[in-house]
Design an enzyme around this catalytic site. Structure first.
Site, PDB file in Angstrom:
ATOM      1  N   SER A  10       9.921 -17.844  37.447  1.00  0.00           N
ATOM      2  CA  SER A  10      10.885 -17.205  36.812  1.00  0.00           C
ATOM      3  C   SER A  10      11.192 -15.857  37.019  1.00  0.00           C
ATOM      4  O   SER A  10      12.445 -15.407  36.506  1.00  0.00           O
ATOM      5  CB  SER A  10      10.340 -17.247  35.292  1.00  0.00           C
ATOM      6  OG  SER A  10      10.221 -18.527  34.602  1.00  0.00           O
ATOM      7  N   SER A  11      10.381 -15.146  37.447  1.00  0.00           N
ATOM      8  CA  SER A  11      10.624 -13.815  37.720  1.00  0.00           C
ATOM      9  C   SER A  11      10.376 -13.337  39.371  1.00  0.00           C
ATOM     10  O   SER A  11       9.398 -13.921  39.972  1.00  0.00           O
ATOM     11  CB  SER A  11      10.058 -12.707  36.816  1.00  0.00           C
ATOM     12  OG  SER A  11       8.475 -12.737  36.948  1.00  0.00           O
TER      13      SER A  11
END
Length: 184
Positions: A10-11
């Site tokens: 996600s990041s």
């Protein structure tokens, strides 16, 4: 008949290494990987490239179902697209999740629904925590990123919105928004 892998975190601070290693060890000849939110399939360029790349007889592999999709709708749209191309689907860490059997499809539906439920619960808890913090006067929201006084000072010095935005490294629209709400 190729094994094609897809990895996602996600990041930017997270690592794709573990997923890529697992996919390689599973025999994936080609791996598509990206650092993007999984809340929606939109805007995930590597996922699109992977789905375009696979051909009839290939198997599309992910390490976990939530790496592919966080909503049941997105999950089934992706699976339907794969099936339409004659591509099988397999999930490494959730054995039995595949498109080869009715049991595998059932497991995929159940796990997809659970992942969506978990995302909803997480969001609800976050909103409840914010509401409690606001009630205690602790939560003030995100800190201002733009120095309003500096915008006004630069404008009064004769600088235009585009020049102010460039000097302050902010968007021109932000300068216009600020100037529109501030009395002259």
């Amino acid at each position: 008949m190729a094994l094609v892998g897809y990895a996602r975190v996600s990041s930017v601070g997270q690592s794709l290494e573990i997923q890529e290693k697992a996919l390689s060890e599973a025999g994936c000849e080609k791996i598509f990987a990206e650092k993007r939110s999984g809340l929606t399939a939109k805007g995930r360029r590597q996922l699109e490239d992977a789905l375009d790349y696979v051909r009839e007889g290939d198997t599309f592999i992910v390490t976990r179902l939530d790496r592919l999709a966080r909503s049941v709708g997105d999950l089934f749209a992706i699976i339907e697209r794969l099936q339409g191309k004659g591509v099988a689907f397999r999930c490494l860490q959730q054995s039995g999740v595949d498109t080869d059997s009715s049991t595998g499809r059932l497991m995929m539906a159940i796990l997809g629904a659970v992942a969506a439920f978990e995302a909803d619960i997480r969001k609800e808890r976050q909103l409840e925590g914010i509401a409690r913090a606001k009630a205690r006067g602790v939560y003030k929201g995100r800190k201002r990123q733009i120095d309003a006084h500096e915008i006004r000072t630069l404008q009064e010095a004769g600088m235009g919105p585009s020049a102010i935005a460039k000097k302050m490294s902010i968007g021109r629209a932000s300068v216009y928004r600020y100037l529109a709400k501030e009395p002259q």
